[in-house]
Design a protein around this motif. Sequence first.
Motif, PDB file in Angstrom:
ATOM      1  N   GLY A  46      -8.773  -9.075 -35.446  1.00  0.00           N
ATOM      2  CA  GLY A  46      -9.542  -9.070 -34.200  1.00  0.00           C
ATOM      3  C   GLY A  46      -9.026  -8.053 -33.216  1.00  0.00           C
ATOM      4  N   ALA A  47      -9.913  -7.658 -32.288  1.00  0.00           N
ATOM      5  CA  ALA A  47      -9.557  -6.718 -31.221  1.00  0.00           C
ATOM      6  C   ALA A  47      -9.717  -7.423 -29.889  1.00  0.00           C
ATOM      7  N   ASN A  48      -8.614  -7.589 -29.174  1.00  0.00           N
ATOM      8  CA  ASN A  48      -8.600  -8.218 -27.864  1.00  0.00           C
ATOM      9  C   ASN A  48      -8.702  -7.139 -26.787  1.00  0.00           C
ATOM     10  N   PRO A  49      -8.797  -7.519 -25.508  1.00  0.00           N
ATOM     11  CA  PRO A  49      -8.942  -6.489 -24.466  1.00  0.00           C
ATOM     12  C   PRO A  49      -7.846  -5.420 -24.486  1.00  0.00           C
ATOM     13  N   ARG A  50      -6.588  -5.787 -24.790  1.00  0.00           N
ATOM     14  CA  ARG A  50      -5.501  -4.799 -24.769  1.00  0.00           C
ATOM     15  C   ARG A  50      -4.578  -4.922 -25.971  1.00  0.00           C
ATOM     16  N   SER A  51      -5.034  -5.563 -27.030  1.00  0.00           N
ATOM     17  CA  SER A  51      -4.179  -5.747 -28.196  1.00  0.00           C
ATOM     18  C   SER A  51      -5.041  -6.087 -29.406  1.00  0.00           C
ATOM     19  N   LEU A  52      -4.398  -6.163 -30.565  1.00  0.00           N
ATOM     20  CA  LEU A  52      -5.039  -6.562 -31.812  1.00  0.00           C
ATOM     21  C   LEU A  52      -4.442  -7.880 -32.290  1.00  0.00           C
ATOM     22  N   SER A  53      -5.236  -8.631 -33.062  1.00  0.00           N
ATOM     23  CA  SER A  53      -4.731  -9.827 -33.738  1.00  0.00           C
ATOM     24  C   SER A  53      -4.650  -9.532 -35.227  1.00  0.00           C
ATOM     25  N   ALA A  54      -3.692 -10.157 -35.902  1.00  0.00           N
ATOM     26  CA  ALA A  54      -3.494  -9.860 -37.321  1.00  0.00           C
ATOM     27  C   ALA A  54      -2.970 -11.078 -38.048  1.00  0.00           C
ATOM     28  N   ARG A  55      -3.122 -11.058 -39.378  1.00  0.00           N
ATOM     29  CA  ARG A  55      -2.499 -12.074 -40.222  1.00  0.00           C
ATOM     30  C   ARG A  55      -1.522 -11.380 -41.169  1.00  0.00           C
ATOM     31  N   LEU A  56      -0.424 -12.044 -41.408  1.00  0.00           N
ATOM     32  CA  LEU A  56       0.640 -11.503 -42.249  1.00  0.00           C
ATOM     33  C   LEU A  56       0.220 -11.522 -43.716  1.00  0.00           C
ATOM     34  N   LEU A  57       0.486 -10.426 -44.413  1.00  0.00           N
ATOM     35  CA  LEU A  57       0.207 -10.333 -45.838  1.00  0.00           C
ATOM     36  C   LEU A  57       1.517 -10.432 -46.618  1.00  0.00           C
ATOM     37  N   PRO A  58       1.481 -11.025 -47.791  1.00  0.00           N
ATOM     38  CA  PRO A  58       2.706 -11.073 -48.605  1.00  0.00           C
ATOM     39  C   PRO A  58       3.085  -9.669 -49.041  1.00  0.00           C
ATOM     40  N   SER A  59       4.369  -9.346 -48.917  1.00  0.00           N
ATOM     41  CA  SER A  59       4.820  -8.009 -49.285  1.00  0.00           C
ATOM     42  C   SER A  59       6.299  -8.049 -49.629  1.00  0.00           C
ATOM     43  N   PRO A  60       6.701  -7.366 -50.694  1.00  0.00           N
ATOM     44  CA  PRO A  60       8.133  -7.328 -51.050  1.00  0.00           C
ATOM     45  C   PRO A  60       8.911  -6.288 -50.264  1.00  0.00           C
ATOM     46  N   THR A  61       8.224  -5.538 -49.343  1.00  0.00           N
ATOM     47  CA  THR A  61       8.884  -4.401 -48.697  1.00  0.00           C
ATOM     48  C   THR A  61       9.306  -4.701 -47.265  1.00  0.00           C
ATOM     49  N   VAL A  62       9.202  -5.956 -46.836  1.00  0.00           N
ATOM     50  CA  VAL A  62       9.591  -6.289 -45.460  1.00  0.00           C
ATOM     51  C   VAL A  62      11.066  -5.971 -45.259  1.00  0.00           C
ATOM     52  N   GLN A  63      11.390  -5.273 -44.175  1.00  0.00           N
ATOM     53  CA  GLN A  63      12.777  -4.958 -43.838  1.00  0.00           C
ATOM     54  C   GLN A  63      13.252  -5.996 -42.832  1.00  0.00           C
TER      55      GLN A  63
END
Length: 454
Positions: free
Chosen positions: A432-449
């Motif tokens: 989603g796109a909010n007035p001054r930011s975006l919303s997101a959902r986390l995806l599974p990934s083996p590359t998270v630092q």
Amino acid sequence: MTKKLFIKTYGCQMNVYDSERMAGALAPHGYAATDRIEDADLVVLNTCHIREKAAEKVYSELGRVRLLRDQRRASGDDLTIAVAGCVAQAEGEAMLERAPFIDVVVGPQAYHRLPEMLARRGRTARGVVDTDFPLESKFDELPAALTPVGPSAFLTVQEGCDKFCTFCVVPYTRGAEASRPAAAILAEARQLLAQGVCEITLLGQNVNAYRGEGPDGRSWSLGRLIRALAELDGLARIRYTTSHPRDMEDELITAHRDVPQLMPFLHLPVQSGSDALLQAMNRKHGADDYLRLVDRLRAAKPDLALSSDFIVGFPGETDEDFQATLRLVEQVHYAQAFSFKYSPRPGTPASLMKKQVREAIKAERLAALQELLEAQRRSFDQQSIGTVMEVLIERDGRDVGHKAARSPWLQIVHLAGENLRVGDLCRVEITGANPRSLSARLLPSPTVQRGRAA
């Protein structure tokens, strides 16, 4: 006994960088930073001269600090007052004439002398002023910043400007263009990485004019420096600001194409879409030059997003000139931009120009320009919905279990993820796109630092 230091920073990221190093220079002399001005033994106002009536705003703040000092003295204590930055450079001795209660006035090139100036102030009856451009570089004298907070950090690589745009005070307050040696920049970058930083923003008044001495003894461009930084282990993201269209060379453009750590976002000020005004501003480029440069950049990096600066109501600006600016904005389509009404800066050529535009016309034009720019920003954010990107966790969110992150295009992204830590890089889908930011959902990934700057 530890003394308390409070620094109020105005303006650009370079002032933030300088404030951090002033704190580092004062730490060996017993000063510890505080967020409460009421607790301070030394107050430093690190000023900016870019905005309208900048000096008046500083004097207004000084009046409040003086009242605080009067209260401290009434209780048998004391408070030292210093003014730093570009207003200090522009005003110099005149600051002491107008506000003789100031203890220290120090320009941007003399910060490394601040401990010495404070010592001198203790031996004199009048405030101390240093607005010289010393032969020794302040970067050779200032210590590295204290441990940074968060995963991102600023790193100044260049100062000053030789362009002499007719509206700008920077050449007079920051001096001629000067670049730090590449070896010193790389060493500071390594230190930042060791402290947990994984994103570095390279700073300069005209950052892409960088011409520093490389370890090989040759002059390095900004593009060459970026490639060397990209080889450092742990540096996941590189940004730079602020650029001038005249200094966007092939090597830097190809760095956008070739260096994955270089983020696909570029701040490239144009100021106006009118050739007549660009000439009056001494910008040394035309509107078509700028548009061709944008085409070259996007050919090299198709997902590159742009931001810019615009001045409306510059002396002599006609309706036709303003319409040319709107047409340029429509052709480029910006992800974000900064726009301002022209205001005269004392000592600049534009302040003496005839045909000053009436304030009512400036306000009307600025409103029209900002409406167009805001529509483009919303459109850019809307186009992000459904895309997958890597974001950098910058801080905890307002709600429990939520985080605030930053996209490659500098958008704020909110997501849920209780196991995420500040400094993590993770893949998300924008929902989603909010007035001054975006919303997101986390995806599974083996590359998270994990927690590079926890």
